[in-house]
Design a protein around this motif. Structure first.
Motif, PDB file in Angstrom:
ATOM      1  N   ALA A   1     -12.797  24.164   8.206  1.00 44.00           N
ATOM      2  CA  ALA A   1     -13.598  24.318   6.991  1.00 44.00           C
ATOM      3  C   ALA A   1     -12.750  24.119   5.748  1.00 44.00           C
ATOM      4  N   PHE A   2     -11.539  24.710   5.762  1.00 54.45           N
ATOM      5  CA  PHE A   2     -10.664  24.603   4.598  1.00 54.45           C
ATOM      6  C   PHE A   2     -10.173  23.168   4.398  1.00 54.45           C
TER       7      PHE A   2
ATOM      8  N   TRP B   1     -12.800  20.684   3.220  1.00 59.72           N
ATOM      9  CA  TRP B   1     -13.005  20.809   1.772  1.00 59.72           C
ATOM     10  C   TRP B   1     -11.860  20.145   1.005  1.00 59.72           C
TER      11      TRP B   1
ATOM     12  N   MET C   1     -17.557  23.717   0.333  1.00 60.23           N
ATOM     13  CA  MET C   1     -17.161  25.023   0.859  1.00 60.23           C
ATOM     14  C   MET C   1     -18.178  26.042   0.357  1.00 60.23           C
TER      15      MET C   1
ATOM     16  N   LYS D   1     -19.093  29.546   4.636  1.00 57.45           N
ATOM     17  CA  LYS D   1     -17.736  29.165   5.038  1.00 57.45           C
ATOM     18  C   LYS D   1     -16.695  30.038   4.355  1.00 57.45           C
TER      19      LYS D   1
END
Length: 300
Positions: A107-108, A111, A118, A122
């Motif tokens: 997820a990080f 982004w 994000m 998340k």
């Protein structure tokens, strides 16, 4: 939900859950974690090479060779090696839990590198993951509880590194895995990854149990797990498959307890549950949004 697909994904998750507990057999008999990772890569490479030749998918474009070499180093050398080091230092159960920080890393990085949004789900999952890692790593020190597993900072870092490098499979999935079959990619990546490990360990004498464990890591936990997982994706959505696959750390924890007498204290179990919850939040993000965006019935 397709039952056949569920069985495939559950089987793959169980196979992956075996990695840590099975790896401890050679480690306990004096085989270094990096040699474990080396033989896992070599034996799996033989299987993927045969598969790639059988389906006649062995060629790659010259322009993609640097990316595949990079994947061999990151996705094999660092990923396989850090996971084995984590198993040695913090145990099979916790190593598997730390591996499952991967969705938060995905997820990080999505982004940061791919421009994906994000959203609040998340962000919440990322925060819960961090809290979970703090619980499993610092809980005994913060709350003064006893634990059967001896944690080391090196082992914790290796476990987190395995989750981070595993998350990069998603980033590579947007590029090389989108253009080539899995056997084709691993045909080139696995020998590169294995070769990069060789300066960091010495080959040792291995018992029959060690050899059987190393072969099992390749056949069952690597080639077999990937093959069964992708077979399951033919019948299920990727999100559903990801949810089912979260039984992997549960399997690893049960086997680590049965075979190696590993157990957490209450902070470890709480942290593990938080990490798995964060995984479910990320993979179910769209359904969470859909649930909360449903129009509420008007009161009379």
């Amino acid at each position: 939900m397709n039952i056949k697909g569920c069985i495939f994904i559950l089987t793959a998750a169980v196979m992956w859950g075996l990695i840590g507990p099975v790896s401890k057999f050679p480690i306990e008999q004096g085989v270094s974690p990096l040699e474990n990772a080396f033989w896992r890569a070599i034996f799996a490479w033989i299987l993927f090479a045969v598969h790639a030749c059988r389906i006649r998918r062995v060629s790659i474009a010259a322009k993609d060779l640097p990316r595949i070499i990079g994947f061999g180093f990151i996705g094999v050398t660092v990923f396989y090696g850090s996971y084995q080091l984590a198993v040695q230092d913090v145990g099979a159960a916790l190593a598997s839990v730390l591996l499952y920080t991967a969705p938060a890393w995905v997820a990080f990085m999505s982004w940061l590198l791919l421009g994906e949004k994000m959203g609040p789900v998340k962000l919440a999952a990322l925060g819960i993951t961090i809290c979970g890692v703090v619980c499993v790593s610092l809980g005994p020190q913060l709350f003064g509880t006893g634990t059967e597993i001896r944690f080391t900072w090196f082992g914790i870092i290796c476990g987190l590194a395995s989750g981070f490098t595993y998350a990069l499979y998603y980033i590579y999935g947007k590029t090389i895995f989108a253009r080539y079959t899995t056997p084709t990619v691993f045909l080139y990546a696995l020998p590169v990854g294995a070769l990069c490990m060789t300066p960091f360990f010495e080959f040792t004498h291995k018992t029959a149990t060690s050899w059987l464990s190393l072969v099992a890591l390749a056949i069952i936990c690597t080639y077999g797990a990937y093959s069964v997982y992708y077979a399951g994706l033919k019948y299920l959505e990727a999100t559903t498959a990801s949810v089912i696959a979260t039984v992997e750390p549960v399997v690893a924890a049960i086997l680590a307890w049965l075979w190696w007498n590993e157990s957490f204290d209450w902070t470890g179990y709480l942290g593990s549950a938080m990490i798995i919850l964060a995984v479910l939040m990320i993979v179910m993000e769209k359904k969470v949004y859909a649930f909360f965006s449903k129009p509420q019935p008007q009161s009379v």
